[in-house]
Scaffold this motif. Structure first.
Motif, mmCIF file in Angstrom:
data_model
loop_
_atom_site.group_PDB
_atom_site.id
_atom_site.type_symbol
_atom_site.label_atom_id
_atom_site.label_comp_id
_atom_site.label_asym_id
_atom_site.label_seq_id
_atom_site.Cartn_x
_atom_site.Cartn_y
_atom_site.Cartn_z
ATOM 1 N N ASN A 171 0.809 -1.224 0.000
ATOM 2 C CA ASN A 171 0.000 0.000 0.000
ATOM 3 C C ASN A 171 0.839 1.269 0.000
ATOM 4 O O ASN A 171 0.404 2.297 -0.540
ATOM 5 N N ASP A 172 2.028 1.235 0.594
ATOM 6 C CA ASP A 172 2.891 2.425 0.586
ATOM 7 C C ASP A 172 3.321 2.770 -0.834
ATOM 8 O O ASP A 172 3.295 3.938 -1.251
ATOM 9 N N SER A 229 0.142 3.928 -2.855
ATOM 10 C CA SER A 229 -0.257 5.297 -2.523
ATOM 11 C C SER A 229 0.673 6.311 -3.180
ATOM 12 O O SER A 229 0.230 7.294 -3.777
ATOM 13 N N ALA A 233 -5.322 5.552 1.886
ATOM 14 C CA ALA A 233 -5.070 6.240 3.163
ATOM 15 C C ALA A 233 -6.218 6.008 4.140
ATOM 16 O O ALA A 233 -6.005 5.794 5.334
ATOM 17 N N GLN A 234 -7.443 6.050 3.627
ATOM 18 C CA GLN A 234 -8.621 5.792 4.463
ATOM 19 C C GLN A 234 -8.590 4.364 5.013
ATOM 20 O O GLN A 234 -8.832 4.128 6.197
ATOM 21 N N LEU A 245 -6.056 2.451 5.525
ATOM 22 C CA LEU A 245 -4.966 2.286 6.495
ATOM 23 C C LEU A 245 -5.144 3.172 7.734
ATOM 24 O O LEU A 245 -4.323 3.127 8.644
ATOM 25 N N ASN A 246 -6.201 3.989 7.723
ATOM 26 C CA ASN A 246 -6.398 5.004 8.768
ATOM 27 C C ASN A 246 -5.166 5.903 8.889
ATOM 28 O O ASN A 246 -4.741 6.265 9.993
ATOM 29 N N ASP A 247 -4.610 6.238 7.740
ATOM 30 C CA ASP A 247 -3.437 7.107 7.656
ATOM 31 C C ASP A 247 -3.942 8.547 7.544
ATOM 32 O O ASP A 247 -4.231 9.035 6.451
ATOM 33 N N ARG A 248 -4.047 9.225 8.680
ATOM 34 C CA ARG A 248 -4.645 10.561 8.705
ATOM 35 C C ARG A 248 -3.822 11.562 7.883
ATOM 36 O O ARG A 248 -4.374 12.420 7.204
ATOM 37 N N TYR A 249 -2.496 11.457 7.958
ATOM 38 C CA TYR A 249 -1.644 12.352 7.185
ATOM 39 C C TYR A 249 -1.865 12.126 5.687
ATOM 40 O O TYR A 249 -1.988 13.073 4.910
ATOM 41 N N GLY A 250 -1.945 10.851 5.276
ATOM 42 C CA GLY A 250 -2.198 10.530 3.874
ATOM 43 C C GLY A 250 -3.543 11.043 3.403
ATOM 44 O O GLY A 250 -3.677 11.514 2.268
#
Length: 206
Positions: free
Chosen positions: A64-65, A68, A98-99, A101-106
């Motif tokens: 995913n990194d 993205s 990002a959603q 992964l719950n990656d708020r910064y992303g």
């Protein structure tokens, strides 16, 4: 820019070695570097070729990194070429990851990128909505550089609509945060925004 051919030659040798070692992540990183260099040179077809290769490895590895990053790079490349529908397509894919992964910064970055596409098309209400969402998340995660960036971007929306009072207010908020952080690139960007605002105000006052 004279260093680019040398960098590309070294990257090509590194790719061969990494492929022999079956290091797909390493190969992916170098494909991304190729894409970035070709985009910087304005060679969009070659940049696209290497971004797609980068994306394909991300898909193979289900990483995913990488996905993205590839989606964001493709979004930026298509935005550069004014292919806004494709840009939005890729930025939304980055947002979805990002959603997940719950990656708020992303998520904040994705909102800003999507907002920038809307802004370029003068879709100001949509751009403002995306920028406000990005701003709220950046405040939540204490990303102060990002807060300054979003204040500047929101100020630009109002400036483009000749709504100078809120524009000046947001540029002022941006400067306050950027001065506190000694964020020189941010300060440079906001001072430039202010300069164009004052130039426009004088032009309309005549």
């Amino acid at each position: 820019k004279g260093a680019y051919p040398s960098a590309l030659a070294h990257y090509q040798k590194a790719i061969t070695a990494l492929q022999e070692a079956n290091d797909l992540k390493g190969v992916a990183a170098l494909y991304n570097n190729f894409g970035l260099i070709y985009r910087e040179q304005g060679n969009n077809p070659k940049a696209l070729e290497y971004y797609i290769r980068y994306l394909q490895i991300g898909e193979t590895l289900q990483d995913n990194d990488i996905l993205s990053s590839a989606y964001n790079n493709l979004g930026t490349l298509y935005s550069d070429q004014a292919n806004y529908s494709r840009a939005l397509e890729y930025y939304r894919k980055a947002f979805d990851i990002a959603q997940t992964l719950n990656d708020r910064y992303g998520v904040a970055i994705a909102h800003n990128n999507i907002g920038s596409v809307y802004f370029t098309q003068s879709l100001y209400a949509d751009a403002l909505d995306e920028y406000q969402k990005s701003l709220a998340i950046r405040k939540e995660i204490n990303d102060l550089r990002g807060v300054g960036l979003m204040y500047n971007n929101i100020g630009l929306i109002y400036k483009d609509q000749l709504d100078y009072v809120p524009s000046l207010e947001y540029f002022g908020k941006a400067l306050q945060v950027q001065e506190q952080l000694d964020d020189k690139p941010g300060l440079s960007s906001t001072y430039y925004s202010l300069g164009t605002l004052f130039t426009e105000q004088k032009a309309f006052a005549k």
